[in-house]
Design a protein around this motif. Structure first.
Motif, PDB file in Angstrom:
ATOM      1  N   LYS A  53      51.476  38.668  10.475  1.00 52.12           N
ATOM      2  CA  LYS A  53      50.199  38.196   9.911  1.00 52.12           C
ATOM      3  C   LYS A  53      49.065  39.122  10.338  1.00 52.12           C
ATOM      4  N   ASP A  57      44.515  36.561   8.343  1.00 51.02           N
ATOM      5  CA  ASP A  57      45.424  35.407   8.289  1.00 51.02           C
ATOM      6  C   ASP A  57      45.246  34.535   9.520  1.00 51.02           C
ATOM      7  N   ASN A  61      42.601  32.352   7.541  1.00 52.93           N
ATOM      8  CA  ASN A  61      43.488  31.640   6.604  1.00 52.93           C
ATOM      9  C   ASN A  61      44.241  30.472   7.233  1.00 52.93           C
ATOM     10  N   GLU A  62      44.737  30.670   8.472  1.00 50.46           N
ATOM     11  CA  GLU A  62      45.473  29.587   9.142  1.00 50.46           C
ATOM     12  C   GLU A  62      44.602  28.349   9.243  1.00 50.46           C
ATOM     13  N   LYS A  65      44.080  26.746   5.771  1.00 51.81           N
ATOM     14  CA  LYS A  65      45.271  26.058   5.270  1.00 51.81           C
ATOM     15  C   LYS A  65      45.588  24.808   6.104  1.00 51.81           C
ATOM     16  N   ASP A 466      39.572  39.208  -2.344  1.00 54.39           N
ATOM     17  CA  ASP A 466      40.609  39.105  -1.313  1.00 54.39           C
ATOM     18  C   ASP A 466      40.159  39.911  -0.086  1.00 54.39           C
TER      19      ASP A 466
END
Ligand code: HEM
Length: 487
Positions: A53, A57, A61-62, A65, A466
Motif C-alpha cells: 500500500k 492508501d 484511504n484506509e 473506507k 486520483d
C-alpha cells in the motif's frame, strides 16, 4: 560451526529485542487493539497486510473506507490516524507532542538537521531566529519578485496544455523562492533547471509508494535496499542532485556577500551569517535550504495546479474572481504589495482550495507522554497521523464537503463553525513559518493567471481526481486543465 553460532546469537538477539519491545509497548498494544483492523504479528506488525500500500492508501484511504480513527503497526511502531478536529488541535498544541512521528525520519535521508525535524531544545532557538525573516515589511519587498516571475509563468502557460501542469507551477514557485533567498534569478521556469523539480518528485514518488517498506524499522529498510536496489539508487541520485543544486545557491550567495559585506537582505544571508551555535557547518545550512526550498515551492506550486483546475471546473466562481481582479488591479498593471489586501475573494478561493485539497494532507506527532483527548488517553509512544485531508472533508464540520464553495470563508460563515476544523498550515508551535509568504505569493500568481487566461476543465467532481502523496499531494495522472488566452 562459526556460522551456526552466529545465527544462534542473532536469533537470540532478535527474540530478546522482540520480547523487550512488546513488553515496553504493552500499553500501546492494548490501545491499538481498539483501532486496528488487521492481525498484529510480533516483529512484522501489519507488514504483510500493508506492504504493497502507498502512503495515500495508509494515511487516507484506509480511514475513508474503514472509518476514522484507525490504527496500524509498521513494524513495532504504532500509528494512530484521526480526522477529529478537537483531537488534532489538542495534539498539535500539547507540550507532550513536540516531536514529529517516526515516518518523518524518511525525510532525514535528504535533510538530517533541518527545522522540520529538530528536537524541541534545538528547534526553539532556530525557529525564533528564522521567524525574524518573515516580518511584513520583508514579505512586502518580495512582491515585485513574485510578480516578475509570474510574468514568465504567463508565457509558459501558453503551451502547457494539460501536460506538466504541476511541473510548470512548481517551477514558478522555485524561481520565486530562490530569488527571494539569493536576489538572483535561477531561470528554473525557462532553462534546464526544471530537472530540480523532477528529482524531488522522483524522491516523493519512490518514498510514497514504499512507505511501509521504508518506515517499518531497520530490518525492513535493509530488506528494501536489498530487494529494490535500482529504486534506492535512483532515490539517492535524485537527493544528491537536489542537494548539489541547493549547495550551489549557498556558494553563489556567499560570493555575492563577499563582494558586498554590508548586504544582508535575505533569509539565506542571515543563515550564512548566523551565530555558529545555530548553523555550525555548511552541511547543516544546506539541510535547511533543502527543507525550505521544498517546503516553499512544492506546496505553493501544487496548490496553484489544483486551484486552476478547480476554477476550470467552476466558471461562475472564476468569473467572480476575474471581476475582482479587474476592479482592484486592472487588466495589465503590475501587481504590488498594496493590492494584495483588497483581493478578498481571491483569498477565499485560495483558502477553499486548501480545504478541499490541502497540499500537506497529513502531519504527524510522536506522543512523548500520555495525552488526554476527551474521554480517551493516547499513550506514550504512539505516533499520530493527523489527517488534515480527512478533517477538511469531515461531514461533522462541513456541509456538502466535496463542493467547492469559497464563500465558506466569508467572516460570518467562519464564525459559525469551530476553529478546529481547518488547519492547512497546521497550528501550535510547529506550524508553517511561511504561511503569509505563501498566501502573498499565491495571490500574485492567481491574479496574474486569471486576468490573462480563461481556465477550462472537464471534471465534474473532485472525486475524478486520483491522488498520490508523500509529504505533499499530487495526482497519479495529468490534470485536465487548459488555459485559453483572454485576448
Ligand atoms: C500553500 C503553501 C503551504 C502550505 C499549505 C504549508 C503547510 C505547512 C504545514 C501543514 C506545516 C507543518 C508540517 C508539520 O507539522 O510537519 C508546514 C511547516 C513548514 N513550512 Fe509550510 N506550507 C506552505 C508554504 C510554505 C512556504 C512558502 C514556506 C517558506 C517560505 C514554508 C516553510 C515551512 C517550514 C520551514 C516548515 C517547518 C516549520 C517548523 O517545523 O518550525 N511553507 N507548512
Amino acid at each position: 560451526m562459526v556460522l551456526e553460532q552466529t545465527l544462534a546469537v542473532l536469533l537470540i538477539a532478535v527474540a530478546l529485542w522482540t520480547i523487550i519491545s512488546l513488553y515496553t509497548k504493552r500499553n500501546i498494544i492494548r490501545f491499538g487493539k481498539k483501532y486496528s483492523h488487521y492481525t498484529f504479528y510480533p516483529i512484522f506488525g501489519h507488514y504483510f497486510q500493508l506492504r504493497n500500500k502507498s502512503m495515500f492508501d495508509i494515511c487516507i484511504n484506509e480511514g475513508i473506507k474503514k472509518g476514522f480513527p484507525y490504527g496500524c503497526w509498521l513494524g513495532h511502531n504504532f500509528y494512530y490516524a484521526t480526522d477529529d478536529g478537537e483531537e488534532i488541535q489538542t495534539i498539535l498544541t500539547h507540550p507532550n507532542s513536540w516531536q514529529k512521528s517516526e515516518f518523518y525520519n524518511t525525510f532525514r535521508i535528504g535533510a538530517w538537521n533541518s527545522i522540520l525535524l529538530l528536537p524541541e531544545k534545538l528547534w526553539k532557538p532556530r525557529r525564533k531566529f528564522l521567524a525574524k525573516n518573515f516580518s511584513q515589511p520583508i514579505l512586502n519587498s518580495y512582491v515585485q519578485i513574485f510578480y516578475r516571475n509570474s510574468e514568465t509563468l504567463i508565457e509558459k502557460l501558453k503551451d502547457v496544455q494539460n501536460k506538466n501542469l504541476f511541473e510548470t507551477f512548481v517551477c514558478y514557485a522555485y524561481d520565486s523562492f530562490c530569488e527571494t533567498m539569493t536576489n538572483k534569478n535561477y531561470n528554473i521556469q525557462t532553462e534546464e533547471g526544471s530537472e530540480v523539480v523532477k528529482w524531488i518528485d522522483h524522491c516523493q514518488e519512490i518514498l510514497g509508494d514504499n512507505i511501509v517498506r521504508v518506515g517499518s524499522g531497520f530490518f525492513f529498510a535493509v530488506l528494501f535496499v536489498l530487494t529494490k536496489t535500482p529504486k534506492v539508487f535512483q532515490l539517492f541520485k535524485s537527493i544528491l542532485l537536489y542537494r548539489n543544486f541547493t549547495q550551489q545557491l549557498i556558494v553563489d550567495r556567499e560570493q555575492e556577500l563577499k563582494k558586498n559585506i554590508d548586504e544582508n537582505k535575505t533569509l539565506l544571508d542571515s543563515i550564512i551569517k548566523a551565530d555558529k551555535k545555530l548553523y555550525f557547518n555548511r552541511t547543516i545550512i544546506n539541510d535547511e535550504l533543502v527543507t525550505f526550498t521544498f517546503a516553499a515551492a512544492d506546496t505553493s506550486g501544487n496548490t496553484l495546479a489544483f486551484l486552476s483546475t478547480l476554477l476550470g471546473m467552476h466558471p461562475n466562481i472564476q468569473n467572480k474572481l476575474y471581476e475582482e481582479i479587474l476592479e482592484e488591479i486592472g487588466p495589465d498593471r503590475p501587481i504590488e504589495a498594496s493590492n494584495l489586501h483588497s483581493l478578498k475573494y481571491t483569498e477565499r478561493v485560495i483558502l477553499e482550495t486548501l480545504r478541499l485539497i490541502p497540499v500537506i494532507p497529513t502531519v504527524g506527532r510522536y506522543i512523548a507522554d500520555d495525552i488526554i483527548c476527551g474521554t480517551k488517553t493516547i499513550p506514550k509512544g504512539v505516533n499520530t497521523v493527523l489527517n488534515i485531508f480527512g478533517l477538511h472533508r469531515n461531514k461533522k464540520y462541513w456541509t456538502d464537503p466535496l463542493k467547492f464553495d469559497p464563500d465558506r470563508f466569508l467572516p460570518e460563515e467562519i464564525a459559525k463553525r469551530p476553529s478546529y476544523c481547518y488547519f492547512p498550515f497546521s497550528i501550535g508551535p510547529r506550524n508553517c513559518i511561511g504561511k503569509t509568504y505563501a498566501l502573498m505569493n499565491l495571490k500574485v500568481a492567481v491574479a496574474n493567471i486569471v486576468r490573462n487566461y480563461e481556465i477550462v476543465s472537464n471534471y465534474k467532481s473532485v472525486e475524478e481526481i486520483d491522488f498520490r502523496i508523500f509529504m505533499t499531494i499530487k495526482t497519479k495522472h495529468n490534470l485536465d486543465c487548459r488555459f485559453k488566452p483572454r485576448k
